[in-house]
Design an enzyme around this catalytic site. Structure first.
Site, mmCIF file in Angstrom:
data_model
loop_
_atom_site.group_PDB
_atom_site.id
_atom_site.type_symbol
_atom_site.label_atom_id
_atom_site.label_comp_id
_atom_site.label_asym_id
_atom_site.label_seq_id
_atom_site.Cartn_x
_atom_site.Cartn_y
_atom_site.Cartn_z
ATOM 1 C CG ASP A 259 -76.836 10.836 -75.205
ATOM 2 O OD1 ASP A 259 -77.241 11.227 -73.925
ATOM 3 O OD2 ASP A 259 -75.858 11.517 -75.645
ATOM 4 C CE LYS B 138 -71.756 11.493 -77.386
ATOM 5 N NZ LYS B 138 -73.152 10.974 -76.884
ATOM 6 C CG ASP C 88 -77.291 14.377 -77.335
ATOM 7 O OD1 ASP C 88 -77.097 14.314 -76.240
ATOM 8 O OD2 ASP C 88 -77.540 15.320 -78.048
ATOM 9 C CG ASN C 89 -73.912 14.687 -77.651
ATOM 10 O OD1 ASN C 89 -74.503 13.552 -76.784
ATOM 11 N ND2 ASN C 89 -74.169 15.882 -76.961
ATOM 12 C CD GLU D 195 -75.459 18.013 -73.025
ATOM 13 O OE1 GLU D 195 -75.927 18.306 -74.258
ATOM 14 O OE2 GLU D 195 -74.785 17.196 -72.916
HETATM 15 C C1 LIG Z 1 -70.005 1.167 -76.297
HETATM 16 N N1 LIG Z 1 -70.932 0.703 -75.641
HETATM 17 C C2 LIG Z 1 -71.771 1.274 -74.485
HETATM 18 N N2 LIG Z 1 -72.459 0.443 -74.006
HETATM 19 C C3 LIG Z 1 -73.180 0.940 -72.809
HETATM 20 N N3 LIG Z 1 -72.997 1.903 -72.439
HETATM 21 C C4 LIG Z 1 -72.142 2.843 -73.076
HETATM 22 C C5 LIG Z 1 -71.305 2.385 -74.137
HETATM 23 N N4 LIG Z 1 -70.535 3.547 -74.404
HETATM 24 C C6 LIG Z 1 -70.768 4.520 -73.535
HETATM 25 N N5 LIG Z 1 -71.608 3.968 -72.481
HETATM 26 C C7 LIG Z 1 -72.151 4.990 -71.423
HETATM 27 O O1 LIG Z 1 -72.892 5.760 -72.025
HETATM 28 C C8 LIG Z 1 -72.512 7.161 -71.237
HETATM 29 C C9 LIG Z 1 -71.586 7.777 -72.257
HETATM 30 C C10 LIG Z 1 -72.004 8.784 -72.649
HETATM 31 C C11 LIG Z 1 -70.861 9.534 -73.808
HETATM 32 N N6 LIG Z 1 -71.641 11.043 -73.912
HETATM 33 C C12 LIG Z 1 -70.581 11.844 -74.102
HETATM 34 O O2 LIG Z 1 -69.442 11.869 -74.175
HETATM 35 C C13 LIG Z 1 -71.188 13.433 -74.321
HETATM 36 C C14 LIG Z 1 -69.989 14.460 -74.179
HETATM 37 C C15 LIG Z 1 -70.756 15.863 -74.077
HETATM 38 C C16 LIG Z 1 -69.586 16.905 -74.116
HETATM 39 C C17 LIG Z 1 -70.013 17.885 -74.783
HETATM 40 C C18 LIG Z 1 -68.721 18.874 -74.618
HETATM 41 C C19 LIG Z 1 -67.894 18.898 -73.803
HETATM 42 F F1 LIG Z 1 -66.856 19.971 -73.640
HETATM 43 C C20 LIG Z 1 -67.816 17.988 -72.803
HETATM 44 C C21 LIG Z 1 -68.526 16.836 -73.068
HETATM 45 C C22 LIG Z 1 -72.172 16.119 -74.318
HETATM 46 C C23 LIG Z 1 -72.843 14.718 -74.451
HETATM 47 O O3 LIG Z 1 -74.167 15.246 -74.543
HETATM 48 C C24 LIG Z 1 -72.490 13.790 -74.239
HETATM 49 O O4 LIG Z 1 -73.520 12.631 -74.471
HETATM 50 C C25 LIG Z 1 -71.824 6.557 -70.153
HETATM 51 F F2 LIG Z 1 -70.855 7.656 -69.535
HETATM 52 C C26 LIG Z 1 -71.173 5.223 -70.564
HETATM 53 O O5 LIG Z 1 -70.894 4.524 -69.324
HETATM 54 MG MG LIG Z 2 -75.378 13.653 -75.178
#
Ligand SMILES: CNc1ncnc2c1ncn2[C@@H]1O[C@H](/C=C/CNC(=O)c2cc(-c3ccc(F)cc3)cc(O)c2O)[C@H](F)[C@H]1O
Ligand SMILES: [Mg+2]
Length: 218
Positions: free
Chosen positions: A141, A144, A169-170, A199
């Site tokens: 999650d 992406k 997810d997603n 969500e």
């Molecule tokens: C790359 N390696 C990483 N290692 C550790 N933590 C990480 C890493 N990469 C990110 N993180 C960490 O994981 C999280 C990132 C979550 C990203 N999730 C989403 O973008 C996401 C977006 C939507 C969404 C849908 C529609 C819309 F209009 C707007 C948004 C819905 C969802 O359910 C999501 O999960 C955190 F923020 C970041 O620091």
């Molecule tokens: Mg998500």
């Protein structure tokens, strides 16, 4: 100074949820996101699918990539069997700090190991740092576009075993097309799709459940 959305989410938990009651922590985050501010937690509808997959797998050892505020961390950890452990990776220090407090409010700090760092750096170190053999369950999650490189990294580090369940997810919104193409076409996975909704909205989204079958070579 203004608070951040994760900080306001944490305050809603501390105000509304019963300490030590994971169910009420989940319910209060969902209430906050439905009535106050949308946040990218898996949410109640997709969360019920996550719950059913976690309950079916009953993982002794689980991994989550992308803790954010700890909502799915709490959903998973509350369902672990006795002695079960969840390792969750989060590289944003502010999110990690909020997630630690959400996990503690739920009383689940003993079964959750929150690692503040990036999946690319930490996946190769999990065996030596945490004595991990392989994971029974993995939840994706985070960013992406990192789903595909990170599942390859998990394979290369031999952190998946025959039967490991990977839930993403997603896969529709925002989407992970390269990841989907891989797990749906690779002979190393048996993949299935669970349609749901983004969500706290009516937009379509879904989860992909992929069972690792192991490699064909000896
Ligand atoms: C790359 N390696 C990483 N290692 C550790 N933590 C990480 C890493 N990469 C990110 N993180 C960490 O994981 C999280 C990132 C979550 C990203 N999730 C989403 O973008 C996401 C977006 C939507 C969404 C849908 C529609 C819309 F209009 C707007 C948004 C819905 C969802 O359910 C999501 O999960 C955190 F923020 C970041 O620091
Ligand atoms: Mg998500």
């Amino acid at each position: 100074t203004h608070s951040s959305r994760p900080q306001r989410l944490l305050r809603a938990v501390q105000k509304g949820a019963v300490r030590g009651d994971a169910r009420s922590v989940v319910a209060n985050i969902d209430r906050f996101c439905h009535h106050s501010e949308w946040a990218m937690n898996i949410g109640d509808e997709k969360g019920a699918i996550l719950d059913s997959v976690v309950s079916e797998v009953n993982p002794a050892l689980a991994l989550e990539l992308g803790t954010y505020c700890g909502y799915s961390t709490v959903r998973i950890a509350r369902l672990l069997p006795p002695g079960g452990r969840l390792i969750t990776l989060e590289f944003n220090p502010e999110y990690a700090a909020v997630a630690r407090q959400v996990i503690e409010w739920a009383g689940l700090e003993d079964s959750v190991q929150l690692v503040e760092g990036g999946s690319g750096d930490w996946i190769p170190q999990l065996k030596e740092h945490f004595g991990v053999q392989s994971f029974d369950f993995v939840f994706l999650d985070h960013w992406k576009e990192r789903y595909l490189p990170d599942i390859h990294l998990l394979e290369e580090c031999e952190l998946l075993r025959k039967g490991t369940v990977v839930l993403a997810d997603n896969v529709v919104c925002p989407g992970a097309p390269d990841y989907l193409a891989y797990v749906r076409n690779s002979p190393a996975y048996q993949s299935s799709y669970f349609q749901s909704h983004l969500e706290y909205t009516k937009a379509v989204d879904g989860l992909e459940k992929s069972v690792y079958l192991g490699t064909t070579d000896a």
